[in-house]
Design a protein around this motif. Structure first.
Motif: not given
Length: 416
Positions: A7-13, A141-147, A408-416
């Motif tokens: 899952s893609i993580a949002g991390e842009s703020g 955009l995917e990275r910024a949006a987290g999905r 790995v490292g560019a992503i993280a869970p978008s939901s629990p």
């Protein structure tokens, strides 16, 4: 069920309003690309009539699109680094619109094959450059949006192609001259480009956190050449090759196979082409949520495998409803490899534009080479048997699906 490892993580703020404008600008940019590439296709008969040339001469002129697109793909990474996505995307859309205008005026007014070829080169150059830039922006955009958003963006391209083709068919039906149609469409593209540019971020959001290599022009060129030695990129390219070979073959041969080999009527055969386009667009519309839930690898593997099944059904059965089922599965099979391959390539390392240009070159080359290869084989073994090539390449894409796994490292869970 979720796929936390992909899952893609949002991390842009980035503020939600700005993120929405960015997404909408990307959707419009993708749709405009589809409109432009489909605009002249439905007017080729009138263009040929205006030029009074053979199909061979017209076919030679159409290679201008290929040459322009390859030049655009090659230049996109430099344009991204030198001018940024905003100016690059805006300029690409303007060049594409200019190309449409040159095609129309050269065909209807100047009656010049050279002019039409020049216009086609401009269309290829503009859309080839545009494609890399908006895919790089899409990955950011995917990275910024987290999905996952890339399948949705590519669905917009498919929708734009449907609109472009429909506008061409309608213009031909009402007797609107090609140069007037292209002038109106070109003006609309330029107008929409203003909206797109305003919606894109003023500052680039790099997909990969690692810094891109900075140096002289020679150093940047060598760095781009080194991306071709990346095993992962080449594997991603093979996944995209299977999808694009299958899509290009469908665009050229699906209707003829249904008419000449399965002996369906012209109307039914034409309906399969529409069914394919709608099937591919629908799969991409659903694709984002499926990727967020199950991950890229599973979605590419399942869709490509569905494509293999679809090819088997299409090739081996004659009943109209089975041909329709095979067509839909074929469309699903080619729907996800390209957009998810773009996402994977963009985040695979620094200098995402260069990496996207590498896999895009592989994908587009296969889309362009696929139809003539199928045609050559069909001359020896028959069209349906030649389509087994598509089935084999989709099977390869399914087997290589792990290549598109999120880094790995560019992503993280978008939901629990």
């Amino acid at each position: 069920m979720s796929a936390p490892s992909e899952s893609i993580a949002g991390e842009s703020g980035i503020a939600p309003g700005a993120l929405t404008r960015w997404r909408n600008a990307e959707l419009v940019a993708f749709a405009l690309g589809g409109v432009v590439v489909a605009a002249f296709g439905s007017r080729l008969p009138s263009i040929q009539s205006s030029l009074d040339v053979s199909k061979a001469v017209l076919g030679a002129a159409i290679t201008g699109v290929t040459l322009g697109a390859l030049a655009g793909l090659s230049a996109a990474a430099w344009i991204h680094a030198r001018f940024g996505a905003r100016r690059g995307v805006g300029a690409s859309l303007v060049v594409s619109a200019l190309g449409l205008g040159v095609i129309g005026m050269s065909a209807d007014l100047a009656r010049s094959v050279v002019g039409v070829t020049t216009g086609l080169v401009l269309v290829g150059l503009g859309t080839g450059t545009l494609d890399v830039l908006i895919n790089v922006e899409g990955a950011a955009l995917e990275r910024a949006a987290g999905r996952t958003l890339m399948p949705l963006l590519h669905a917009a391209w498919s929708g734009g192609a449907v609109i472009g083709g429909a506008l061409g068919a309608l213009s031909a039906a009402v007797g609107l001259a090609a140069h007037l149609q292209f002038a109106l469409e070109g003006a609309a593209v330029v107008g929409a480009a203003v909206y797109v540019v305003r919606g894109l971020p003023a500052v680039a959001v790099e997909v990969d956190a690692r810094p891109a290599e900075i140096g002289s022009r020679r150093d940047r060129f060598l760095a781009w050449c080194r991306t071709w030695s990346s095993v992962r990129l080449l594997l991603i390219g093979l996944v995209m090759l299977g999808a694009e070979f299958g899509e290009g073959s469908a665009n050229s041969w699906l209707t003829l196979a249904a008419r000449a080999e399965h002996h369906h009527s012209d109307a039914v055969a034409a309906s399969y082409f529409v069914l394919f386009a709608v099937g591919e667009m629908s799969a991409r519309l659903l694709g984002s949520s499926l990727v967020d839930r199950f991950g890229r690898v599973a979605v590419v593997r399942v869709t490509a495998s569905a494509g293999v099944v679809g090819m088997v059904v299409f090739i081996t059965t004659d009943a109209w409803w089975l041909t329709a089922v095979g067509t839909v599965l074929w469309a699903i099979g080619v729907s996800m490899g390209f957009p998810l391959g773009m996402s994977a390539a963009a985040e695979s390392g620094p200098n995402s534009a260069a990496r996207v240009s590498v896999v895009a070159a592989i994908g587009y080359t296969s889309s362009l080479v696929g139809p003539p290869v199928v045609g050559l084989v069909a001359d020896r073994v028959g069209l349906l048997d030649a389509l087994w090539i598509v089935a084999a390449l989709l099977a390869v894409a399914a087997a290589l699906a792990p290549a598109v796994r999120a880094r790995v490292g560019a992503i993280a869970p978008s939901s629990p």
